[in-house]
Write a protein that holds these residues in place. Structure first.
Motif, PDB file in Angstrom:
ATOM      1  N   THR A 184      47.130  -1.554 -46.542  1.00 12.80           N
ATOM      2  CA  THR A 184      47.254  -2.381 -47.753  1.00 12.80           C
ATOM      3  C   THR A 184      46.742  -3.792 -47.468  1.00 12.80           C
ATOM      4  O   THR A 184      46.000  -4.379 -48.268  1.00 12.80           O
ATOM      5  CB  THR A 184      48.741  -2.453 -48.193  1.00 12.80           C
ATOM      6  OG1 THR A 184      49.262  -1.153 -48.198  1.00 12.80           O
ATOM      7  CG2 THR A 184      48.892  -3.103 -49.548  1.00 12.80           C
ATOM      8  N   LEU A 185      47.123  -4.281 -46.309  1.00 10.98           N
ATOM      9  CA  LEU A 185      46.693  -5.627 -45.914  1.00 10.98           C
ATOM     10  C   LEU A 185      45.166  -5.691 -45.805  1.00 10.98           C
ATOM     11  O   LEU A 185      44.525  -6.649 -46.269  1.00 10.98           O
ATOM     12  CB  LEU A 185      47.343  -5.963 -44.565  1.00 10.98           C
ATOM     13  CG  LEU A 185      47.409  -7.408 -44.162  1.00 10.98           C
ATOM     14  CD1 LEU A 185      48.110  -8.226 -45.229  1.00 10.98           C
ATOM     15  CD2 LEU A 185      48.172  -7.534 -42.839  1.00 10.98           C
ATOM     16  N   GLU A 186      44.592  -4.636 -45.231  1.00 10.89           N
ATOM     17  CA  GLU A 186      43.119  -4.583 -45.103  1.00 10.89           C
ATOM     18  C   GLU A 186      42.457  -4.564 -46.474  1.00 10.89           C
ATOM     19  O   GLU A 186      41.451  -5.229 -46.716  1.00 10.89           O
ATOM     20  CB  GLU A 186      42.708  -3.299 -44.372  1.00 10.89           C
ATOM     21  CG  GLU A 186      42.586  -3.491 -42.879  1.00 10.89           C
ATOM     22  CD  GLU A 186      42.396  -2.140 -42.176  1.00 10.89           C
ATOM     23  OE1 GLU A 186      42.944  -2.004 -41.096  1.00 10.89           O
ATOM     24  OE2 GLU A 186      41.728  -1.237 -42.754  1.00 10.89           O
ATOM     25  N   LEU A 187      43.060  -3.799 -47.383  1.00  7.75           N
ATOM     26  CA  LEU A 187      42.500  -3.700 -48.734  1.00  7.75           C
ATOM     27  C   LEU A 187      42.527  -5.070 -49.422  1.00  7.75           C
ATOM     28  O   LEU A 187      41.544  -5.480 -50.065  1.00  7.75           O
ATOM     29  CB  LEU A 187      43.302  -2.670 -49.545  1.00  7.75           C
ATOM     30  CG  LEU A 187      42.829  -2.371 -50.955  1.00  7.75           C
ATOM     31  CD1 LEU A 187      41.382  -1.863 -50.965  1.00  7.75           C
ATOM     32  CD2 LEU A 187      43.735  -1.324 -51.618  1.00  7.75           C
ATOM     33  N   ILE A 188      43.626  -5.791 -49.261  1.00  6.11           N
ATOM     34  CA  ILE A 188      43.715  -7.140 -49.844  1.00  6.11           C
ATOM     35  C   ILE A 188      42.583  -8.003 -49.282  1.00  6.11           C
ATOM     36  O   ILE A 188      41.871  -8.694 -50.025  1.00  6.11           O
ATOM     37  CB  ILE A 188      45.095  -7.771 -49.545  1.00  6.11           C
ATOM     38  CG1 ILE A 188      46.176  -7.060 -50.356  1.00  6.11           C
ATOM     39  CG2 ILE A 188      45.102  -9.274 -49.856  1.00  6.11           C
ATOM     40  CD1 ILE A 188      47.599  -7.518 -50.080  1.00  6.11           C
ATOM     41  N   GLY A 189      42.395  -7.928 -47.964  1.00  5.46           N
ATOM     42  CA  GLY A 189      41.331  -8.716 -47.315  1.00  5.46           C
ATOM     43  C   GLY A 189      39.951  -8.323 -47.836  1.00  5.46           C
ATOM     44  O   GLY A 189      39.109  -9.195 -48.115  1.00  5.46           O
ATOM     45  N   MET A 190      39.730  -7.022 -48.032  1.00 14.27           N
ATOM     46  CA  MET A 190      38.418  -6.545 -48.504  1.00 14.27           C
ATOM     47  C   MET A 190      38.137  -7.051 -49.916  1.00 14.27           C
ATOM     48  O   MET A 190      37.019  -7.480 -50.238  1.00 14.27           O
ATOM     49  CB  MET A 190      38.385  -5.001 -48.498  1.00 14.27           C
ATOM     50  CG  MET A 190      38.120  -4.409 -47.132  1.00 14.27           C
ATOM     51  SD  MET A 190      38.673  -2.685 -47.018  1.00 14.27           S
ATOM     52  CE  MET A 190      37.694  -1.912 -48.265  1.00 14.27           C
ATOM     53  N   ILE A 191      39.153  -7.011 -50.758  1.00 10.40           N
ATOM     54  CA  ILE A 191      38.961  -7.459 -52.149  1.00 10.40           C
ATOM     55  C   ILE A 191      38.682  -8.960 -52.188  1.00 10.40           C
ATOM     56  O   ILE A 191      37.773  -9.433 -52.885  1.00 10.40           O
ATOM     57  CB  ILE A 191      40.189  -7.082 -53.014  1.00 10.40           C
ATOM     58  CG1 ILE A 191      40.247  -5.563 -53.183  1.00 10.40           C
ATOM     59  CG2 ILE A 191      40.135  -7.767 -54.380  1.00 10.40           C
ATOM     60  CD1 ILE A 191      41.516  -5.026 -53.785  1.00 10.40           C
ATOM     61  N   LYS A 192      39.436  -9.705 -51.399  1.00 11.92           N
ATOM     62  CA  LYS A 192      39.202 -11.161 -51.360  1.00 11.92           C
ATOM     63  C   LYS A 192      37.786 -11.468 -50.879  1.00 11.92           C
ATOM     64  O   LYS A 192      37.080 -12.307 -51.436  1.00 11.92           O
ATOM     65  CB  LYS A 192      40.221 -11.826 -50.414  1.00 11.92           C
ATOM     66  CG  LYS A 192      41.548 -12.114 -51.092  1.00 11.92           C
ATOM     67  CD  LYS A 192      42.563 -12.737 -50.165  1.00 11.92           C
ATOM     68  CE  LYS A 192      42.212 -14.133 -49.725  1.00 11.92           C
ATOM     69  NZ  LYS A 192      43.320 -14.814 -49.028  1.00 11.92           N
ATOM     70  N   LYS A 193      37.383 -10.752 -49.846  1.00 11.10           N
ATOM     71  CA  LYS A 193      36.049 -10.996 -49.263  1.00 11.10           C
ATOM     72  C   LYS A 193      34.950 -10.641 -50.272  1.00 11.10           C
ATOM     73  O   LYS A 193      33.938 -11.342 -50.379  1.00 11.10           O
ATOM     74  CB  LYS A 193      35.933 -10.124 -47.995  1.00 11.10           C
ATOM     75  CG  LYS A 193      34.803 -10.431 -47.087  1.00 11.10           C
ATOM     76  CD  LYS A 193      35.266 -11.409 -46.014  1.00 11.10           C
ATOM     77  CE  LYS A 193      34.056 -12.020 -45.331  1.00 11.10           C
ATOM     78  NZ  LYS A 193      34.276 -13.372 -44.908  1.00 11.10           N
TER      79      LYS A 193
ATOM     80  N   ASP B 265      35.181 -13.348 -53.063  1.00  8.39           N
ATOM     81  CA  ASP B 265      35.088 -14.755 -52.623  1.00  8.39           C
ATOM     82  C   ASP B 265      34.601 -14.798 -51.166  1.00  8.39           C
ATOM     83  O   ASP B 265      35.373 -15.137 -50.255  1.00  8.39           O
ATOM     84  CB  ASP B 265      36.500 -15.373 -52.758  1.00  8.39           C
ATOM     85  CG  ASP B 265      36.553 -16.828 -52.331  1.00  8.39           C
ATOM     86  OD1 ASP B 265      35.494 -17.498 -52.307  1.00  8.39           O
ATOM     87  OD2 ASP B 265      37.660 -17.307 -52.011  1.00  8.39           O
ATOM     88  N   PRO B 266      33.318 -14.447 -50.944  1.00  5.59           N
ATOM     89  CA  PRO B 266      32.860 -14.260 -49.549  1.00  5.59           C
ATOM     90  C   PRO B 266      33.000 -15.501 -48.675  1.00  5.59           C
ATOM     91  O   PRO B 266      33.215 -15.380 -47.472  1.00  5.59           O
ATOM     92  CB  PRO B 266      31.390 -13.847 -49.698  1.00  5.59           C
ATOM     93  CG  PRO B 266      31.041 -14.005 -51.126  1.00  5.59           C
ATOM     94  CD  PRO B 266      32.285 -14.141 -51.931  1.00  5.59           C
ATOM     95  N   ILE B 267      32.918 -16.720 -49.266  1.00 10.94           N
ATOM     96  CA  ILE B 267      33.039 -17.880 -48.369  1.00 10.94           C
ATOM     97  C   ILE B 267      34.454 -18.482 -48.364  1.00 10.94           C
ATOM     98  O   ILE B 267      34.697 -19.487 -47.721  1.00 10.94           O
ATOM     99  CB  ILE B 267      31.967 -18.967 -48.656  1.00 10.94           C
ATOM    100  CG1 ILE B 267      32.009 -19.413 -50.121  1.00 10.94           C
ATOM    101  CG2 ILE B 267      30.575 -18.511 -48.278  1.00 10.94           C
ATOM    102  CD1 ILE B 267      31.147 -20.645 -50.383  1.00 10.94           C
ATOM    103  N   GLY B 268      35.353 -17.841 -49.070  1.00  8.52           N
ATOM    104  CA  GLY B 268      36.768 -18.233 -48.957  1.00  8.52           C
ATOM    105  C   GLY B 268      37.101 -19.610 -49.507  1.00  8.52           C
ATOM    106  O   GLY B 268      37.786 -20.392 -48.856  1.00  8.52           O
ATOM    107  N   ILE B 269      36.631 -19.883 -50.745  1.00  4.10           N
ATOM    108  CA  ILE B 269      36.936 -21.202 -51.322  1.00  4.10           C
ATOM    109  C   ILE B 269      38.161 -21.183 -52.248  1.00  4.10           C
ATOM    110  O   ILE B 269      38.671 -22.229 -52.617  1.00  4.10           O
ATOM    111  CB  ILE B 269      35.730 -21.781 -52.127  1.00  4.10           C
ATOM    112  CG1 ILE B 269      35.240 -20.779 -53.162  1.00  4.10           C
ATOM    113  CG2 ILE B 269      34.630 -22.249 -51.193  1.00  4.10           C
ATOM    114  CD1 ILE B 269      34.317 -21.379 -54.212  1.00  4.10           C
ATOM    115  N   MET B 270      38.601 -19.970 -52.660  1.00  2.00           N
ATOM    116  CA  MET B 270      39.627 -19.907 -53.705  1.00  2.00           C
ATOM    117  C   MET B 270      41.041 -19.980 -53.111  1.00  2.00           C
ATOM    118  O   MET B 270      41.506 -19.031 -52.477  1.00  2.00           O
ATOM    119  CB  MET B 270      39.490 -18.606 -54.510  1.00  2.00           C
ATOM    120  CG  MET B 270      38.138 -18.403 -55.170  1.00  2.00           C
ATOM    121  SD  MET B 270      37.698 -19.719 -56.312  1.00  2.00           S
ATOM    122  CE  MET B 270      39.003 -19.595 -57.484  1.00  2.00           C
ATOM    123  N   ASN B 271      41.690 -21.103 -53.338  1.00  2.00           N
ATOM    124  CA  ASN B 271      43.063 -21.335 -52.875  1.00  2.00           C
ATOM    125  C   ASN B 271      43.328 -20.736 -51.487  1.00  2.00           C
ATOM    126  O   ASN B 271      44.303 -19.982 -51.293  1.00  2.00           O
ATOM    127  CB  ASN B 271      44.072 -20.784 -53.898  1.00  2.00           C
ATOM    128  CG  ASN B 271      45.403 -21.529 -53.826  1.00  2.00           C
ATOM    129  OD1 ASN B 271      45.569 -22.464 -53.030  1.00  2.00           O
ATOM    130  ND2 ASN B 271      46.352 -21.121 -54.644  1.00  2.00           N
TER     131      ASN B 271
END
Ligand SMILES: Cc1cc2nc3c(=O)[nH]c(=O)nc-3n(C[C@H](O)[C@H](O)[C@H](O)COP(=O)(O)OP(=O)(O)OC[C@H]3O[C@@H](n4cnc5c(N)ncnc54)[C@H](O)[C@@H]3O)c2cc1C
Length: 452
Positions: A428-437, A440-446
């Protein structure tokens, strides 16, 4: 042009700031979390301005944090890694109220108070599900954090009431989600892949919601409250089960606190509503019958009028624990719990409050799915550093208790997010990370929420 000049160019000089005294306000909320750094505050008025700000943040790799009312008390709209604070309050249009379709489309800055006032004036037969929070909090902020309101026990939590959104993605593109993506009507999320879930509970890490459609409900002509109390906490699961077997209530909450002395019991409060007085009396009679089965539960013959007004108000009573101390600090941590765990949470919650020298205050709302939202309330003096620190510790201990009891922390502050992620199934944690990536590939959102 430097970043600040570019932001000013987008929203105008009056609506961008990097002045310390203004950043100070945005660097903290009313809870006990440590203040955090904010570099710029901007207040967009249009979707195009939001798009331009997001594109700028992306080009310059600057974090961006959306804020509605900023009132979670767990500092969720205070940036973890600095950058741009996007204050949505100027996007305050109520775009449509579709009376027969029973939904309202609002911009992200529309407050609970504004929609309530608008409905009372123009659509008096309709209401929305209003949280107990201050009226300045937003419809969108509340729904996105799975908030709950005065008809939640009957109708569900506020994220379930979203029937469509418009969102600016981290790329700067605008997407519509729900029926509004194929139809002029914002009336439903289905029958489509339910993409709304990509933005609920994500704490602004997947996009900036600019518009939202939420369900409206019939406004009853009559409402009343019944109150009962007991000192046997072990009765709670059984009583809640029996009361909810009868499908007639508007809201159902439990309440107890150390002061004043008369409140140091478990109170059950049932709110009933109806279109006629006969219907109301019938419902009240039915609930009294349910409670009469329990020898250890007493009926409150007469709720004092001032209290009755507070209970029946919309929004209902503001958490009384907020009044315990001078200094204006208030934070509560919400546990989503299985009802059978409530007696243990009640008893151990009192122990936690006493350990940190506080008066206990518990408020529990029974949710439609039979889980409960158990609020451990803490008030503190903001000017007293030790008191603030004690409150943080009490919150942390309540969060750990929540997880130990098989519950989840609602609108979790960053430390509670970490506790939940440590416990979470790693897929589940990996899935959350995949969706965020992916979004938002450069990680600017909050960034700093739900991982780095
Ligand atoms: C006394 C008191 C009583 C309360 N009672 C209740 C209650 O009964 N029920 C309840 O649910 N809550 C309650 N709350 C908690 C809180 O105030 C509410 O949940 C409130 O509605 C949160 O909305 P907000 O606009 O302040 O959200 P914010 O704090 O501004 O935002 C919440 C989160 O959503 C994100 N966000 C905000 N806007 C957007 C957007 N446009 N796009 C993407 N992400 C966004 C933020 O980044 C943040 O992570 C209470 C608070 C207090 C102080």
């Amino acid at each position: 042009m430097d970043t600040f000049a570019r932001l000013t160019d987008i929203v105008g000089a009056d609506f961008a700031s990097n002045r310390q005294e203004e950043l100070y306000i945005y660097s903290r909320d009313s809870g006990a979390q440590q203040p955090r750094k904010v570099d710029y505050v901007v207040m967009p008025k249009t979707v195009e301005e939001v798009q331009r700000i997001v594109k700028l943040a992306s080009e310059e790799s600057i974090p961006i944090t959306p804020m509605g009312g900023g009132f979670t008390t767990s500092a969720l709209a205070v940036p973890v890694k600095g950058g741009i604070l996007l204050d949505m309050k100027r996007m305050d249009k109520i775009i449509e109220v579709n009376e027969k379709g029973r939904y309202a489309v609002v911009e992200a800055g529309v407050s609970q108070g504004a929609l309530k006032g608008y409905l009372e004036k123009h659509h008096p037969r309709l209401q929305h599900c209003t949280p107990e929070a201050p009226p300045t909090v937003t419809i969108v902020g509340n729904a996105l954090i799975l908030g709950h309101g005065h008809i939640t026990s009957r109708q569900g939590i506020n994220s379930e009431m979203i029937s469509g959104i418009e969102v600016v993605l981290p790329s700067g593109e605008v997407s519509k989600v729900g029926s509004c993506s194929v139809s002029p009507y914002w009336f439903t999320r289905g029958p489509l892949p339910d993409l709304v879930g990509l933005f609920i509970g994500w704490l602004g890490t997947t996009g900036i919601v600019t518009k939202m459609s939420i369900r409206l409900f019939p406004k009853p002509r009559h409402r009343d409250a019944l109150a009962f109390f007991t000192d046997n906490v072990d009765l709670i699961p059984e009583v809640v089960f029996e009361v909810t077997q009868l499908d007639l209530l508007e809201n159902f909450f439990l309440w107890g606190q150390g002061k004043p002395d008369w409140m140091d019991h478990v109170f059950f409060v049932v709110i009933v509503s109806a279109q006629s007085e006969d219907e109301l009396e019938l419902k009240k009679h039915a609930y009294r019958k349910v409670f009469e089965q329990y020898e250890e539960v007493e009926f409150v013959e007469e709720i004092p009028p001032a209290l009755r007004r507070r209970i029946l108000d919309v929004p209902p009573f503001a958490a009384t624990a907020a009044d315990f101390k001078k200094g204006g600090g208030f934070e509560y941590t919400g546990a989503i719990l299985h009802v059978e765990k409530v007696p243990e949470a009640w008893t151990r919650g009192i122990e936690i409050a006493h350990k940190y020298g506080m008066i206990y205050s518990h408020a529990i709302q029974v949710l439609r799915d039979q889980s409960v939202m158990f609020a451990f309330d803490y008030s503190f003096n903001r000017a007293d550093k030790e008191d603030v620190e004690r409150t943080r510790k009490a919150i942390d201990e309540s969060d750990r208790l929540t997880l130990e009891l098989g519950g989840m922390v609602w609108r979790p502050e960053v430390s509670a997010q970490k506790l939940m992620m440590e416990k979470m199934d790693h897929h589940t944690l990996e899935l959350i990370g995949m969706i965020k990536k992916a979004l938002d590939p450069i990680g600017i959102m909050n960034p700093g929420n739900w991982g780095e």
